[in-house]
Design an enzyme around this catalytic site. Structure first.
Site, short mmCIF file in Angstrom:
data_model
loop_
_atom_site.label_atom_id
_atom_site.label_comp_id
_atom_site.label_asym_id
_atom_site.label_seq_id
_atom_site.Cartn_x
_atom_site.Cartn_y
_atom_site.Cartn_z
N ASP A 176 0.82 -1.21 0.00
CA ASP A 176 0.00 0.00 0.00
C ASP A 176 0.86 1.27 0.00
OD1 ASP A 176 -2.51 1.30 -0.08
OD2 ASP A 176 -2.46 1.66 2.09
N ASP A 201 2.80 0.23 -5.18
CA ASP A 201 1.36 0.29 -5.37
C ASP A 201 1.07 1.33 -6.44
OD1 ASP A 201 -1.33 -0.13 -5.17
OD2 ASP A 201 -1.52 0.42 -3.07
N ASP A 205 -2.85 7.95 -5.74
CA ASP A 205 -4.15 7.36 -5.45
C ASP A 205 -5.02 8.39 -4.75
OD1 ASP A 205 -3.34 5.00 -6.58
OD2 ASP A 205 -3.84 3.75 -4.85
N ARG A 256 -4.25 2.38 -15.70
CA ARG A 256 -4.78 3.37 -14.76
C ARG A 256 -4.25 4.78 -15.03
NH1 ARG A 256 -5.17 0.31 -8.83
NH2 ARG A 256 -6.27 -1.54 -9.59
#
Length: 387
Positions: A176, A201, A205, A256
């Site tokens: 994470d 990760d 985000d 992404r």
């Protein structure tokens, strides 16, 4: 490619749009906005004939004025993060050591509760042993130095009014661990001119009800899951998320760019190339407005993907919606666009902000994004305090 869009600005009639694959679609009605244009004097938005910003290769680009003064970044972001003022009303904090913590360190400045405009008097690598939490009303301003973070990243948790500018993030390790993690409940954030690569990760985000965020002029490379917007289908509070991503270069990262759940995302004048799975993904209830971007495929040809998921408060599975306006798909790229179920299923940016700088996708724009995104050797502003 469609019509020349130029700079969106206040006028007496809505501009005309070409929606490419959507036969029969008509341009949305764009209200003639009335209000304060922030940095632009005279209560009028900039125009193509009178641009505010850089003039590179005939391009009209944003933010050319922000480096004229130390606090010139405050309140200048385009898009959803436009209100971010960072440490505008605080003192200047000088980072004098590359140590992870202690007097004169970045961590020491970022944990303080008062507004601060944080600058660096050193260059080099800061090896972070844990996430570095940035508190509200902070500007972390890397202009004038070359600062690289490795090991861990920055965390913007329960904070507001943060500006992160001209930094390098490379080599983050651990479960994470993101380059910049924005969660939960953070708002009014601007990430500008950062280079991000090779984290375990994500690179950036944005989840758990964090909103009103702009990502601009960043360079993303050497990575898999680049940017996630919206945590997972159980976090229905992420319906509040609003993000603008513009003038960024997604340079061969795998997927992404971004992937979106629930939120509203405006993408414009980005260059995305050589992805490994897809360029942009719309999932449960998301709305993506993709405007005048350049999509250049490598082996994987489809730019837009749709994933079907079920929100925890809705028994019916659904995907998201993508509207493409003026995007350029080159080297055999297939858009992958699905027809819109209704004309109103994707927001229009003018519902939320009055002006933004957008150019038709071109070779000049592509060259600019390849060479002028990410960390730059920008000098510290000349009005830097001497004490």
């Amino acid at each position: 490619m469609g019509n020349h869009h130029g700079r969106h600005h206040k006028n007496n009639r809505p501009p005309q749009y070409n929606y490419g694959p959507y036969s029969g679609n008509s341009a949305p009605t764009i209200p003639s906005p009335i209000g304060n244009y922030g940095p632009y004097s005279g209560n009028s938005a900039p125009t193509v004939s009178n641009p505010i910003g850089n003039s590179n290769m005939g391009l009209h680009l944003p933010y050319g004025h922000v480096d004229l003064s130390l606090r010139g970044l405050a309140g200048q972001a385009e898009g959803f993060g436009r209100c971010a003022v960072g440490g505008l009303n605080g003192a200047v904090y000088r980072v004098t050591t590359l140590a992870d913590d202690g007097p004169g360190s970045l961590r020491d400045g970022c944990r303080r509760k008062e507004p601060l405009w944080i600058i660096f008097e050193v260059s080099g690598t800061i090896e972070l042993s844990s996430y570095l939490n940035v508190s509200s009303y902070k500007t972390v301003d890397g202009r004038g130095q070359r600062i690289k973070f490795t090991g861990k990243g920055l965390r913007l948790k329960d904070c507001e009014h943060v500006i992160i500018c001209n930094l390098i993030f490379e080599g983050g390790r651990g479960h994470d661990i993101d380059g910049i993690q924005i969660k939960p409940n953070s708002k009014h954030i601007w990430i500008d001119r950062c280079s991000l690569s090779d984290y375990d990760d994500g690179l950036i985000d944005i989840t758990r009800q964090s909103t009103d965020i702009t990502i601009s002029r960043c360079h993303f490379s050497n990575h898999d899951k680049t940017m996630l917007i919206g945590a997972d289908p159980s976090h229905t509070g992420d319906r509040c998320i609003r993000v603008t991503i513009h003038h960024c270069f997604f340079d061969g990262s795998r997927q992404r760019h971004p992937r979106v759940r629930f939120g509203r995302v405006h993408l414009y004048n980005n260059y995305t190339r050589n992805w490994g799975i897809y360029a942009v993904c719309a999932s449960v209830e998301s709305q993506v407005y993709s405007q005048c971007n350049i999509y250049e495929a490598g082996q994987k040809k489809v730019a837009f993907k749709y994933y079907t998921e079920k929100a925890s408060d809705n028994p019916v599975e659904c995907t998201g919606c993508i509207r493409s306006e003026g995007d350029l798909f080159v080297t055999g790229t297939q858009s992958g666009l699905m027809p819109l179920p209704t004309e109103t299923c994707v927001f229009h940016p003018s519902e939320y902000y009055e002006a933004w700088t957008v150019e038709p996708p071109s070779e000049d724009l592509k060259n600019y994004l390849q060479h002028c995104t990410g960390w730059q050797g920008t000098a510290q502003p000349v009005d830097l305090p001497t004490s």
